[in-house]
Design an enzyme around this catalytic site. Structure first.
Site, short mmCIF file in Angstrom:
data_model
loop_
_atom_site.label_atom_id
_atom_site.label_comp_id
_atom_site.label_asym_id
_atom_site.label_seq_id
_atom_site.Cartn_x
_atom_site.Cartn_y
_atom_site.Cartn_z
CE LYS A 49 -3.93 -2.52 2.06
NZ LYS A 49 -4.38 -2.78 3.37
CD GLN A 93 -3.60 -4.56 6.36
OE1 GLN A 93 -3.75 -3.69 5.79
NE2 GLN A 93 -4.00 -5.68 5.86
CG ASP A 116 -9.83 -0.21 5.41
OD1 ASP A 116 -9.56 -0.89 4.05
OD2 ASP A 116 -9.17 -0.62 6.43
N1 GUN Z 1 -6.97 -7.30 5.80
C1 GUN Z 1 -7.31 -7.89 4.96
N2 GUN Z 1 -8.05 -7.03 4.12
C2 GUN Z 1 -7.86 -5.79 4.72
C3 GUN Z 1 -8.41 -4.50 4.13
O1 GUN Z 1 -9.04 -4.39 2.98
N3 GUN Z 1 -8.12 -3.68 4.94
C4 GUN Z 1 -7.69 -3.87 6.16
N4 GUN Z 1 -7.38 -2.65 6.93
N5 GUN Z 1 -7.10 -4.82 6.40
C5 GUN Z 1 -7.40 -6.07 5.68
#
Ligand code: GUN
Length: 291
Positions: A49, A93, A116
């Site tokens: 990211k 995350q 998110d």
């Molecule tokens: N863990 C797995 N997929 C995601 C996501 O799209 N966002 C976040 N914050 N954590 C994740």
């Protein structure tokens, strides 16, 4: 069988976003990426990211609290970012350590910075088909992948395997929406569904998001179906240098020959999640800049 190339489509979106970001004079959009502890998969996702943000021209701030952080301390950190005018988007995350209530954390993120899309308000806006909110990145990425691959869900039976807050529930709501590309007839299956193969065999479009390696086998798929594999599972593989390989929720080798279209793992849905996060960050910036 046609392979849906998530890397290629995500790169197209990144290129579009890069042009938009380059036209912004002054402060660039900024995303705060919060990763608690040292979950191996999370380390690589957050790195990806950060890297994609830099390629597009977005700022990112990486915040790495220790695994021992208390929920109250994490809330305080989020509050600080919520109140920081230099931060447009906040991502915490998942997964978080067991002593932290993940949903409570998602709720703590300001809806205006919730790139998110896990905050209650933004999930509610998906149900209400209110496009002023943020759609969770993986579900949004799946819809974009389908649209850009020429798959219209109208009149199709979409079967979603998995009911998670992050993928299953929101993607089912999106597929159901009354808008171009959607209008699917949606079934959600989960661990308590009876006679699962009979359900999944009805799918014109099968979205597998259950987090179990190679769970979907050829007997569960209708010939000619479109299969979207959301799983990213690490399985032990002594023949690999790393000692493991990545595989999806679909047993690709046996299922792919049956399909009209299928996404690979890696290189399918994963890159789309990151692309949609970048898109949401730009949206958050514009919403804040416009008051
Ligand atoms: N863990 C797995 N997929 C995601 C996501 O799209 N966002 C976040 N914050 N954590 C994740």
């Amino acid at each position: 069988m046609e392979l849906i190339d998530g890397n290629k489509i995500a790169a197209e979106i990144a290129a579009e976003l890069k042009i938009e970001v380059s036209a912004i004079a002054g402060r660039k959009p900024c995303i705060a990426l919060l990763r608690v502890g040292d979950d191996v998969a999370s380390i690589s996702y957050v790195r990806k990211k950060e890297k994609t943000a830099a390629e597009i021209g977005l700022e990112s701030r990486i915040i790495l609290p220790p695994v021992t952080i208390s929920q109250a301390e994490l809330f305080a950190l989020i509050d600080q970012l919520n109140n920081d005018p230099g931060v447009d988007g906040i991502l915490v995350q998942s997964p978080l350590p067991k002593h932290i209530d993940e949903v409570a954390v998602f709720r703590r993120v300001s809806p205006a910075k919730d790139v998110d899309g896990f905050n209650t308000l933004n999930l509610g806006k998906v149900a209400q088909e209110d496009e002023t909110g943020f759609v969770a990145c993986t579900p949004a990425g799946i819809m974009e992948l389908l649209a850009r691959s020429g798959v219209d869900l109208k009149g199709k039976h979409v079967v979603v395997l998995g009911r998670s807050l992050i993928v299953g529930k929101p993607v089912a709501l999106l597929a159901l929406q009354k808008k171009a590309g959607a209008n699917g007839t949606v079934t959600i299956c989960h661990s308590a569904t009876a006679n699962l193969p009979a359900m999944t065999r009805q799918a014109d479009v099968l979205i597998a998001a259950i987090g179990r390696a190679e769970f979907v086998t050829a007997d569960m798929v209708k010939p000619g179906a479109v299969v979207i594999d959301v799983g990213i599972n690490r399985v032990v593989d002594a023949s690999k240098k790393s000692g493991y390989r990545l595989t999806g929720d679909v047993h690709f080798v046996s299922v792919a020959p049956l399909c009209a279209k299928i996404t690979p793992v890696p290189g399918g849905v994963g890159p789309m999640t990151v692309a949609m996060l970048m898109k949401n960050t730009l949206k958050a910036y514009r919403l804040q800049a416009c008051g």
